[in-house]
Design a protein around this motif. Sequence first.
Motif, mmCIF file in Angstrom:
data_model
loop_
_atom_site.group_PDB
_atom_site.id
_atom_site.type_symbol
_atom_site.label_atom_id
_atom_site.label_comp_id
_atom_site.label_asym_id
_atom_site.label_seq_id
_atom_site.Cartn_x
_atom_site.Cartn_y
_atom_site.Cartn_z
ATOM 1 N N ALA A 12 0.713 -1.167 -0.077
ATOM 2 C CA ALA A 12 -0.008 -0.068 0.036
ATOM 3 C C ALA A 12 0.907 1.320 0.073
ATOM 4 O O ALA A 12 0.690 2.283 -0.833
ATOM 5 N N GLY B 73 -4.829 -5.836 2.253
ATOM 6 C CA GLY B 73 -6.012 -5.282 1.086
ATOM 7 C C GLY B 73 -6.018 -4.175 0.576
ATOM 8 O O GLY B 73 -6.434 -4.082 -0.538
ATOM 9 N N VAL B 74 -5.487 -3.116 1.374
ATOM 10 C CA VAL B 74 -5.432 -1.816 0.824
ATOM 11 C C VAL B 74 -4.464 -1.825 -0.404
ATOM 12 O O VAL B 74 -4.648 -1.200 -1.556
ATOM 13 N N LEU C 117 -3.504 -4.262 -2.251
ATOM 14 C CA LEU C 117 -3.764 -5.066 -3.361
ATOM 15 C C LEU C 117 -4.949 -4.299 -4.088
ATOM 16 O O LEU C 117 -4.872 -4.293 -5.424
ATOM 17 N N ALA C 118 -5.725 -3.365 -3.378
ATOM 18 C CA ALA C 118 -6.829 -2.687 -4.001
ATOM 19 C C ALA C 118 -6.280 -1.666 -4.894
ATOM 20 O O ALA C 118 -6.484 -1.362 -5.975
ATOM 21 N N LEU C 119 -5.356 -0.754 -4.145
ATOM 22 C CA LEU C 119 -4.565 0.145 -4.835
ATOM 23 C C LEU C 119 -3.879 -0.341 -6.187
ATOM 24 O O LEU C 119 -4.057 0.441 -7.215
ATOM 25 N N GLU C 120 -3.119 -1.329 -5.949
ATOM 26 C CA GLU C 120 -2.034 -1.946 -7.169
ATOM 27 C C GLU C 120 -3.165 -2.431 -8.233
ATOM 28 O O GLU C 120 -2.897 -2.022 -9.443
ATOM 29 N N SER C 121 -4.025 -3.088 -8.010
ATOM 30 C CA SER C 121 -5.149 -3.551 -9.219
ATOM 31 C C SER C 121 -5.609 -2.605 -9.729
ATOM 32 O O SER C 121 -6.055 -2.384 -10.857
ATOM 33 N N GLY C 122 -6.062 -1.545 -8.908
ATOM 34 C CA GLY C 122 -6.883 -0.072 -9.554
ATOM 35 C C GLY C 122 -5.883 0.373 -10.359
ATOM 36 O O GLY C 122 -6.389 1.031 -11.605
#
Lengths: 296, 257
Positions: free
Chosen positions: A49, A105-106, A108-113
Motif C-alpha cells: 500500500a 487488502g489496501v 492489493l486494491a491500490l495496485e490492481s486499481g
Amino acid sequence: MSVGLPAYNTLVVVGGVAAVGLAAGIVGSLALLRKRPLVADAAAHCTLAGAALAVLVTGRRDLPALLTGALAAALAGLAALVLLRRFTRTRDDAATALVIGVGFGVGLALESGMTARGVAGAAGLENFLLGHAAALTARDAGLVAAVSAAVVAVVALGLKEATLVAFDPDFAAASGWPVALVDQAVVVLVAVMAVAGLPAAGAVLVTALVIIPPVAARQWTDRVAPLVIVSGAIGLVAAVAGVAASAVAPRVADRLGLAPPRGLATGPLVVLAATAILAVSVVVGRLRRRRGADHG
Amino acid sequence: MTAAAPLLEFHDVTVAYGRRPVLWNVDLTIDEPCLFGVIGPNGAGKSTLLKAALGLVPLMDGTVSFLGRPLAAVRSQVGYVPQRETVDWDFPVSVMDVVLMGTYARLGWFRRPGVRERTLARECLDRVGLADVADRQIGKLSGGQQQRVFLARALAQEARIYLLDEPLAGVDARTQERIFAVLAGLRAEGRLVVVVHHDLRTAAEWFDRVALVDMRLVAAGPTAAVLTPDNLQATYAGRAELLDELSRAVAERSRTP
C-alpha cells in the motif's frame, strides 16, 4: 549463449541481495528472541500500500521512492498495531491479523486499481508482490545493500541492550533501561528489513527471510552472538540461492527445450532455499541435543 | 532531620491493576540493614509491593523512596531478583551471560563487559556455588540452580538494597539453606535484603523483621512481635486450608525463642 564471466550488474545485484539476506537474518534473530516474529509479517503486508501510494502521490517510480513509501506504510501499520492493543483491548494475535489483512487488502486494491487504469509505474508494483530481483538495477542493489549494512551496524552496537530486554524485561526496567525504547528500536529495524527485502522476496514472503533463518540458527547454537551470526549467514545463503535459482531456471528450461518461464518471482525460491536449510538444521539440532544429553 | 535517611520507605502506597485495587495505603519504613520478610497469602500483593517500589507497576497514590531519595536517583544502589517463572529458560544464554547482565547498568549504553565484569561475575557465581556450570545453557539447570543464577546476577549489581521476589519458591531445603546463607552474608556486609516469602515456618526462623501483607499492611516489625496468632488470623482470615500451617508455625516459633 555461452557461459562467461557474469556481468558487473549481476554481481552487484547478487551482492545487494546477499546483504539483505544477511541483515534480515540478523534482525530476525532479535525479533525471535523478543518473541515478536509476527511484527515482521504485519510490517511487510503494509508495504505494498505504501509503495502504491508513493507512486500515486509523487508520480515517481524509482526504487528509493517506492521503498520510502513502503517504509512509511510499514511504520504506520505497526503504530496501528500498538493503538489497537492499547485502546480496543484486542489481543496481540488478533491485532496482528487485522493489520496484516487490512494493510495487504489496501495494497492489493491500490495496485490492481492502478494497473486497470494504466497508471505508469503500476507494473513495477507487481515486482513487490512476490519479489523480482532480476528487475533490480545496480544502483538499486547498492541502495538496499547500504540500508542493510546500516541495520547490521545498529544491531552490532546494541546487541547487549536488545538481549537484556528480550531475556528479562522486568529486570532491565528495574535496573533503569528504557525497555519500551529498545523494543521500538527492534521493531523499527524489523520494519526496515521487511522493506529492504521487498525487491528480493516480495511483500508476502519477506517475513520468511526474517523468521526462518533465526529458527534454523537456534538449532545450531545455545548462545546469542553465534545465533545472530549463524542466522545472518543462513539468510545470506538463502537469499543468494533463491536469486541464483530464479536466474538460472529460464536457461535450464531453455536447454531442456521447455518453454522458459518469464519473470520468475524470486520470493518463493528464496523461501524454498531457507526452508531447505531449516530442514537440515532441525535434523542437526536433534542430533546435537541427543549428543548433549548423552554427555550429561 | 536525622543524619541517615531510611533505607526504604513506602508512604501511603496504593496500587491498582485496572480498576482492581491490589494494595491500599501501605506505610512501611525500614531503617536498618536486615533480612526483611514480606509475608502474606497468595494474591495479597506481596510481589506488587516490590514491583511498585521498582517502578514496574504505576502507583495510584503515594511515594516510595530509597535512602531518602526517589528510585531514579539511586537506582545503582538497588538490586532485584524477579520471580523465576517470569523468564524463558530456553533463551540462548549461558549462566555466565545472565550473571553478567547484573553489570550492564553500571556499564551503560553500548559498552561490553570486560575483564573486571567477568571477574566479578565469576566471584558472584562462586558465592552461590555455581562456578562449575558457568558455561552451561540456563535451561539445563535445575530449578534451584536457576534461582541461584538470578541471585548471582543480583550480587553482580553490587547494590546496597536488594529486593527478592520469592527466591525460595520451588527449591529444595538444601538450596533454601544455601540461598539464606548468601542473604545472611549480604546482611553482614551492611546491606538491606527484602524477601517476598510465602512459607511461614521458615519466615519465623530466618527473618529479623517481617511485614504481614494482605492487600494492606497488617503489621510490621521484629519477627517475634509481628507473627502473633492475632496478626496471622487477620492476615490469613477466611483461608481455612492455612490454619494448620499457621498453628504449626506459631507453635514452633514459641518453642524456639
